[in-house]
Design a protein around this motif. Structure first.
Motif, PDB file in Angstrom:
ATOM      1  N   ILE A 122       0.868  -1.180   0.000  1.00 13.35           N
ATOM      2  CA  ILE A 122       0.000   0.000   0.000  1.00 13.35           C
ATOM      3  C   ILE A 122       0.906   1.232   0.000  1.00 13.35           C
ATOM      4  O   ILE A 122       1.801   1.333   0.840  1.00 13.35           O
ATOM      5  N   ALA A 123       0.685   2.115  -0.949  1.00 13.16           N
ATOM      6  CA  ALA A 123       1.356   3.419  -0.936  1.00 13.16           C
ATOM      7  C   ALA A 123       0.302   4.445  -0.530  1.00 13.16           C
ATOM      8  O   ALA A 123      -0.837   4.379  -0.991  1.00 13.16           O
ATOM      9  N   ALA A 124       0.684   5.364   0.341  1.00 11.73           N
ATOM     10  CA  ALA A 124      -0.301   6.349   0.808  1.00 11.73           C
ATOM     11  C   ALA A 124       0.373   7.685   1.058  1.00 11.73           C
ATOM     12  O   ALA A 124       1.577   7.753   1.304  1.00 11.73           O
ATOM     13  N   ALA A 125      -0.445   8.723   1.011  1.00 12.87           N
ATOM     14  CA  ALA A 125       0.072  10.079   1.214  1.00 12.87           C
ATOM     15  C   ALA A 125       0.619  10.265   2.621  1.00 12.87           C
ATOM     16  O   ALA A 125       1.538  11.059   2.830  1.00 12.87           O
ATOM     17  N   ASN A 126       0.075   9.510   3.590  1.00 10.73           N
ATOM     18  CA  ASN A 126       0.503   9.670   4.978  1.00 10.73           C
ATOM     19  C   ASN A 126       0.116   8.420   5.769  1.00 10.73           C
ATOM     20  O   ASN A 126      -0.621   7.554   5.282  1.00 10.73           O
ATOM     21  N   THR A 127       0.613   8.348   7.019  1.00  9.50           N
ATOM     22  CA  THR A 127       0.415   7.160   7.848  1.00  9.50           C
ATOM     23  C   THR A 127      -1.055   6.953   8.213  1.00  9.50           C
ATOM     24  O   THR A 127      -1.530   5.820   8.266  1.00  9.50           O
ATOM     25  N   GLU A 128      -1.774   8.046   8.472  1.00 12.69           N
ATOM     26  CA  GLU A 128      -3.196   7.915   8.832  1.00 12.69           C
ATOM     27  C   GLU A 128      -3.978   7.182   7.738  1.00 12.69           C
ATOM     28  O   GLU A 128      -4.754   6.278   8.014  1.00 12.69           O
ATOM     29  N   LEU A 129      -3.749   7.586   6.509  1.00 15.33           N
ATOM     30  CA  LEU A 129      -4.464   6.968   5.388  1.00 15.33           C
ATOM     31  C   LEU A 129      -4.017   5.511   5.200  1.00 15.33           C
ATOM     32  O   LEU A 129      -4.842   4.624   4.966  1.00 15.33           O
ATOM     33  N   PHE A 130      -2.699   5.277   5.316  1.00 15.11           N
ATOM     34  CA  PHE A 130      -2.204   3.895   5.239  1.00 15.11           C
ATOM     35  C   PHE A 130      -2.909   3.035   6.270  1.00 15.11           C
ATOM     36  O   PHE A 130      -3.413   1.949   5.955  1.00 15.11           O
ATOM     37  N   ASN A 131      -2.942   3.494   7.517  1.00 16.04           N
ATOM     38  CA  ASN A 131      -3.528   2.691   8.602  1.00 16.04           C
ATOM     39  C   ASN A 131      -5.003   2.398   8.357  1.00 16.04           C
ATOM     40  O   ASN A 131      -5.473   1.289   8.587  1.00 16.04           O
ATOM     41  N   GLN A 132      -5.730   3.421   7.864  1.00 19.22           N
ATOM     42  CA  GLN A 132      -7.154   3.217   7.642  1.00 19.22           C
ATOM     43  C   GLN A 132      -7.394   2.164   6.552  1.00 19.22           C
ATOM     44  O   GLN A 132      -8.239   1.287   6.702  1.00 19.22           O
TER      45      GLN A 132
END
Lengths: 269, 269
Positions: free
Chosen positions: A253-263
């Motif tokens: 998973i690539a994400a803009a930030n950790t919050e989005l990754f975690n969700q």
């Protein structure tokens, strides 16, 4: 390893673009002409693209170890190799064969065969030649301008891209993510989609099919890390210790930030 | 209605492209500046794009009825209207706002307000200006070359595009289709995706969210029909009797051929 690999990588990518331009969307481009080292079918366009890089490297007298899906691990040139070049010459082969305008070529340079040691990376759009680049410690750029991920931190405001092809067994896993996201895309070139996260065009990219190869993402991973985005396996493990010369397959998973990754990670079934 | 509308439509689309080019991927492009006639939020880029068409039509002294998502139904010019112009000035607004390179503008011309009477249609890519066109009875073209759908007749060999955004309740319906297709895309501009089916880059396009508006697909529908592709509601009903001036919402499947349409329709839950 000497520095300055970025210009070499950019030149090599431009050679790929020139070589395959007449093939995009043509019938011959999709003809299966062999088996790649990674076990997949090699199509004519993949072979032409890879040959463009091999010839460029050869002509430039750069002794190296080339790691690619088509050829596997291959020494090129005389004498001690100066660099590992990690190549996915056409990322988005189906798009290229069909003429869908979202294709890239991806090349990374590393002094060792460890993923985490990649020092320079290029992902070039094959339609207009736009180029994402990164050097370790030097940030990430698109056409020489600094890039950064979006500030979207919740999935119901996010535009995400999800891989959905060739893996029926994994569709159910991502359904809760599809339902929660604001907008869903599936664009068909993972390296370019990860770069879109790095530069804020997408907020996340999800591929849980365990089909991504080291060669596909070596370059894009440095680019998103240098842009301060997140790229991890769905269980939160980093990709750092993956060996470049082993054609391993995994999910990410690539994400803009950790919050989005975690969700996203928490919603996967 | 006089003929020759194609050049008018192409000129209008080129005006849209010129007007919004500086806005693509910019923060201001996505600012909500009002409520559209169709009930959706109008973003700044939509307004700028539509204004470009209105000004072009006005300047060209073409009395007409303009039907669009932003303005609803609007008379322009003096005297008896010569034509109904059905406009989706930016198809793929999210892509445009985020800078994802898959956006189109869509304009159709009709002598009456019946869907089936549309006589000329243009869908223009806003990145490179490539243009899909059709005139009733005259076939469909991309940049003046004849186009036709693919000959893929089974879903497990097909590259299809499926709308998955903003409709969590409809994700489960399409899961069996996602699982059976060879490759799945979701590109974010329905009119352009339907044109990709017309020209064989995609084999089918599926949107069962009951969110498509007449304005979105009036042009693309003529293009795929003139290319001898299939476009129907999922229950097999044609769109023919839809009224252009009513902003109705519905679902549809576009496919390269009837076999593929039937297979997809039968898999929907």
């Amino acid at each position: 390893m000497r520095g300055g690999w970025l210009s070499v990588l950019k030149d090599a990518a431009a050679e790929v673009r020139r070589a395959i331009k007449p093939l995009i969307g043509s019938r011959e481009s999709g003809e299966v002409v062999g088996l790649g080292a990674g076990g997949g079918f090699s199509k004519y366009i993949d072979i032409v693209a890879e040959r463009a890089v091999v010839e460029y490297v050869d002509r430039s007298s750069i002794p190296c170890v080339l790691v690619s899906e088509e050829s596997g691990v291959k020494r090129i040139g005389e004498g001690e190799p100066e660099v590992y070049l990690i190549l996915d010459s056409v990322d988005g082969t189906t798009n290229a064969v069909r003429g869908i305008n979202f294709i890239s070529t991806s090349i990374a340079a590393s002094p060792t065969d460890k993923f985490n040691d990649v020092e320079a990376a290029v992902v070039m759009r094959l339609d207009d030649g736009g180029v994402y680049t990164a050097e370790k410690g030097g940030g990430a750029k698109y056409n020489d301008a600094d890039i950064q991920p979006s500030d979207v931190r919740v999935l119901n405001k996010a535009v995400i891209s999800v891989e959905l092809s060739r893996s029926p067994g994994n569709i159910d896993r991502v359904v809760p993510v599809l339902k929660e996201a604001k907008s869903v895309r599936s664009l068909g070139s993972g390296a370019l989609e990860i770069c879109h996260v790095a530069s804020g065009q997408l907020d996340a990219y999800v591929d849980v099919r365990r089909m991504i190869r080291t060669t596909d993402i070596a370059a894009a991973t440095l680019i998103i890390k240098e842009a301060s985005g997140v790229i991890l396996k769905p269980n939160g493990e980093p990709l750092d210790n993956v060996q470049l010369t082993r054609l391993e397959r995994f999910s990410l998973i690539a994400a803009a930030n950790t919050e989005l990754f975690n969700q996203i990670a928490s919603l996967l079934r």
